[in-house]
Each structure stands twice: as C-alpha cells, then as structure tokens.
Design a protein around this motif. Structure first.
Motif, short mmCIF file in Angstrom:
data_model
loop_
_atom_site.label_atom_id
_atom_site.label_comp_id
_atom_site.label_asym_id
_atom_site.label_seq_id
_atom_site.Cartn_x
_atom_site.Cartn_y
_atom_site.Cartn_z
N GLY A 55 2.55 8.27 -9.06
CA GLY A 55 2.34 7.16 -9.98
C GLY A 55 2.94 5.86 -9.47
N LEU A 56 4.16 5.93 -8.93
CA LEU A 56 4.79 4.75 -8.35
C LEU A 56 4.02 4.26 -7.13
CD1 LEU A 56 8.56 5.72 -8.68
CD2 LEU A 56 7.38 3.86 -9.89
N MET A 57 3.45 5.19 -6.37
CA MET A 57 2.63 4.78 -5.22
C MET A 57 1.41 4.00 -5.68
SD MET A 57 2.62 7.90 -2.46
CE MET A 57 1.47 6.97 -1.45
N VAL A 58 0.71 4.53 -6.67
CA VAL A 58 -0.50 3.85 -7.18
C VAL A 58 -0.13 2.49 -7.75
CG1 VAL A 58 -2.29 3.94 -8.96
CG2 VAL A 58 -1.77 5.99 -7.61
N LEU A 59 0.95 2.42 -8.53
CA LEU A 59 1.36 1.16 -9.14
C LEU A 59 1.76 0.13 -8.09
CD1 LEU A 59 2.07 -0.49 -11.67
CD2 LEU A 59 4.36 0.56 -11.60
N SER A 60 2.61 0.52 -7.14
CA SER A 60 3.07 -0.44 -6.14
C SER A 60 1.93 -0.87 -5.22
CB SER A 60 4.21 0.16 -5.31
OG SER A 60 3.82 1.37 -4.69
N CYS A 61 1.05 0.06 -4.86
CA CYS A 61 -0.09 -0.30 -4.02
C CYS A 61 -1.05 -1.21 -4.77
CB CYS A 61 -0.81 0.97 -3.56
SG CYS A 61 -2.18 0.67 -2.41
N GLY A 62 -1.29 -0.90 -6.05
CA GLY A 62 -2.18 -1.74 -6.85
C GLY A 62 -1.67 -3.17 -6.97
N LEU A 63 -0.37 -3.33 -7.23
CA LEU A 63 0.20 -4.67 -7.33
C LEU A 63 0.19 -5.38 -5.98
CD1 LEU A 63 3.21 -3.84 -9.68
CD2 LEU A 63 1.20 -5.24 -10.25
N ALA A 64 0.43 -4.64 -4.91
CA ALA A 64 0.40 -5.24 -3.58
C ALA A 64 -1.01 -5.75 -3.24
CB ALA A 64 0.87 -4.23 -2.53
N LEU A 65 -2.01 -4.96 -3.58
CA LEU A 65 -3.40 -5.37 -3.32
C LEU A 65 -3.77 -6.58 -4.18
CD1 LEU A 65 -5.09 -1.85 -3.20
CD2 LEU A 65 -4.83 -3.42 -1.27
N TRP A 66 -3.30 -6.58 -5.42
CA TRP A 66 -3.63 -7.67 -6.34
C TRP A 66 -3.01 -8.99 -5.86
CZ3 TRP A 66 -0.49 -9.31 -11.00
CH2 TRP A 66 -1.20 -10.25 -11.77
N LEU A 67 -1.79 -8.90 -5.31
CA LEU A 67 -1.08 -10.11 -4.88
C LEU A 67 -1.38 -10.50 -3.42
CD1 LEU A 67 2.35 -9.28 -6.53
CD2 LEU A 67 0.78 -11.09 -7.23
N TRP A 68 -2.06 -9.65 -2.69
CA TRP A 68 -2.42 -9.94 -1.30
C TRP A 68 -3.33 -11.18 -1.24
CZ3 TRP A 68 -1.13 -7.83 3.37
CH2 TRP A 68 -1.95 -8.11 4.46
N PRO A 69 -3.18 -12.09 -0.26
CA PRO A 69 -2.25 -12.06 0.87
C PRO A 69 -0.96 -12.84 0.63
CG PRO A 69 -3.86 -13.76 1.25
CD PRO A 69 -4.18 -13.16 -0.11
N SER A 70 -0.63 -13.09 -0.63
CA SER A 70 0.60 -13.82 -0.93
C SER A 70 1.82 -13.02 -0.50
CB SER A 70 0.67 -14.09 -2.43
OG SER A 70 1.97 -14.44 -2.82
N TRP A 71 2.90 -13.74 -0.15
CA TRP A 71 4.14 -13.06 0.18
C TRP A 71 4.74 -12.34 -1.02
CZ3 TRP A 71 5.88 -11.69 4.70
CH2 TRP A 71 5.45 -12.39 5.84
N TRP A 72 4.24 -12.65 -2.22
CA TRP A 72 4.70 -11.92 -3.40
C TRP A 72 4.32 -10.44 -3.33
CZ3 TRP A 72 8.29 -13.89 -6.33
CH2 TRP A 72 8.39 -15.28 -6.45
N SER A 73 3.35 -10.12 -2.47
CA SER A 73 2.96 -8.71 -2.33
C SER A 73 3.98 -7.91 -1.50
CB SER A 73 1.58 -8.61 -1.67
OG SER A 73 1.61 -9.07 -0.32
#
Length: 356
Positions: A55-73
C-alpha cells in the motif's frame, strides 16, 4: 593475499575434506515447548505487514508520478525506492523461508514478487540461501558472504547504490535466459530445477525489455523509475543492514554467536527489515517467523552476546575492524558472552590472537 572464496575451488574442497561443511551448529538450551510456540505462523500478521508494504508502495509511487517532473516528487521516489529496493529484500528472505505466512501459496506469491524486484532468480536464490544457512560464513561453501577478506570497501560503498549487485544480477539473468548456470550455481542448484531458472529469466528479460522500450517510446525515464531503477536508488537500506549481519565476525566456525550479530534498530528500519536485525536469533532458529523474533531474543538472551544498541553503534564497532582487515585479514571481533552463558568451544582459541 586475497583468500579463495570460490564455491568450486580449493577452499571448497578443503571445507568438505576437513569437515567444516555442514557443521553441527551450537544452539542454546531452551524449553522445546517455548520454541514450538514461537514457530507458529500467522496469515493475519503477515497480510497486515504485506498490505502496508504494498500500500505504501502504491501511494508513494502514485504521488511521485503525479508530481513528476517536479522536484516535489523526489521524497516520494525516495520512499518508493526504499520499499522496492530494500523492503523487498526482507520479504524475499522471509517468504523464501516460508515462515511469513501460514498459507504456503501466500509465501510463494510474495516471494516471486520480491525476487523480481531484486532481480534474484527465485529458484537459484532459494538454493543459495539454504546453503547460506547450512554453511554460514564457511569459506568456499557460503555463496552469500557479503565481503571477502581483505574487504573491498569501494565495492561495499558502490553497493549502497546497488551498482555492483545489479550489474552482477543482470549478467546472471542474461546467462540464465541463454540456458546456462554459472559454475558456482551448479554446486547448489538441483538439476531438476534448472528449467525453471531459465524460464523465469526469460520472462523477466521480456518485462525489462518492454519497460525499456516503453521509456524509449515515451522519451521519458519514468517507466524505469517504477520498474528497474528502484533496485539501484533504493538499495541503500538493505545493504546497510545486510553489512551488519556477519561482517567483521569469524569465518569457519560452528557457533553463530561468533559469526552473526543482532542489532537493535528503530521501528522504521525494523519494518523495512522485518525484524531481521535479530539476525543471530534467526540463524539459530530459522523456522521462527519474523514477528516472533523479539520474543525469541528475550528467551535466549542469557546465552548470547548482548546486541549492539543501534545501527550507528554497530558501525562504530565494525568499521575499525574492516580497516584493520585491509592490512591484517585475520582481524576479527569476538563478541563477549554474558555471565553464566555456555562458553565458546575450543575453536575460539584460534581466533583470540587476532581479536580486534
């Protein structure tokens, strides 16, 4: 002079001929009923921890993809990387032992997923790990010795980023996909299992080729940030904790108190590592599930060395010994036993002149 750690060389032959292979390991005397109770497996606990991990993998990956390519990811890629490239190592380990879940197929599913994340062929590495437990840190027999003597400190540093391991494992994947085993693997992989090795490697290779192809088609590294690259940028935690399992301790002994250490760790590291910081306990009683290792630690603490109180404290004790081994390969830590513990056997006498 570098030692011969090859599994198909002279050291391996001598380990067998001189009786070091498959030793009768020392175990503390404990109530068999207590050990039997600690060996009880639980689907509920393992499902909880697996659901939290995935679950943490899906959540962190989802947020990283959503914020990509910003450094916030970046923070989310960091979390995803550790869960992919490090937490998978302990899941691979526990499900490989078939001790995490009570239900066999659940262990098998998680083991396959974690093996893919680590690029460790599940058939080869199950056989490898059986040998590791049978012949823990026996030179010429154990295929999972992290660092030979004298230690290659540059290699250890590079492996914090998974570089050396990943190159090695990708080469093995290509070798297996071509229908061959490495000569050392042939010493512990059964003939009947080799077809499975080759099939899995070919499936994995197809997945990686497809992922690379998608990255090229999209003109973006993003697919590889999800599959493949986390094995590099997320490996540091499992390397850091893995170094502490046996490094700096004795080779060629039949007492895990001399070649395996337990380190007390913070709750986050214990979750990532699935309590494998209680590594001495695990080696003494391999069929005790990870969630019962703290209780096992309390049960046998009277007969084993005191654990290092933290990761930092363990490295403070270890690093001077590794540096000393660069000049004097026999330098070794001899852990102090508590008062009243069963003394080490006579094999410790050959280590005392080299104690660091």
């Amino acid at each position: 002079m570098n030692r011969d750690y090859a599994l198909d060389g002279e050291a391996a032959r001598l380990a067998v001929s001189e009786g070091r292979a498959g030793p009768a390991w020392y175990r503390p005397r404990v109530d068999p009923d207590s050990i039997r109770a600690l060996r009880e497996k639980s689907d509920a606990i393992a499902l909880r921890d697996t659901a939290l991990w995935l679950g943490l993998m899906v959540l962190s990956c989802g947020l990283a993809l959503w914020l990509w390519p910003s450094w916030w990811s970046a923070p989310f890629w960091f979390v995803y990387g550790v869960l992919y490239g490090s937490a998978s190592d302990s899941r691979w380990h526990e499900c490989g032992h078939r001790t995490a879940f009570k239900t066999a197929w659940m262990n098998a599913v998680v083991y396959q997923i974690a093996s893919f994340m680590l690029i460790r062929n599940p058939v080869v590495w199950r056989a490898s790990h059986v040998r590791h437990h049978t012949d823990t840190i026996i030179v010429g027999r154990d295929p999972e010795i992290v660092a030979m003597r004298p230690p290659d400190l540059i290699r250890l540093l590079l492996n914090l980023f998974g570089i050396v391991d990943t190159i090695h494992l990708v080469r093995r994947m290509f070798l297996h996909a071509g229908g061959r085993l490495h000569p050392e693997e042939s010493t512990y992989v059964r003939e009947s299992d080799r077809g499975k090795v080759f099939l899995i490697a070919r499936i994995w290779l197809a997945i990686y080729v497809a992922t690379i192809g998608l990255s090229i088609w999209l003109g973006s590294i993003l697919p590889l940030m999800v599959i493949g690259l986390p094995r590099l940028y997320g490996a540091w935690h499992h390397v850091m904790t893995g170094i502490l399992q046996h490094l700096g301790l004795a080779e060629n002994v039949a007492d895990h108190r001399l070649n395996t250490r337990t380190v007390l760790m913070n709750p986050v590291s214990r979750f990532i590592y699935l309590n494998m910081n209680y590594h001495l306990e695990h080696h003494m009683f391999t069929m005790v599930p990870y969630y019962h290792l703290p209780k096992l630690h309390e049960l046998i603490r009277h007969d084993v060395p005191a654990p290092d109180p933290s990761i930092l404290a363990a490295f403070r004790r270890l690093m001077p010994v590794l540096v000393k081994q660069l000049r004097y390969a026999d330098a070794v830590i001899i852990p102090v036993l508590p008062d009243g513990a069963t003394p080490y056997g006579p094999e410790v006498d050959r280590l005392r002149p080299h104690a660091a």
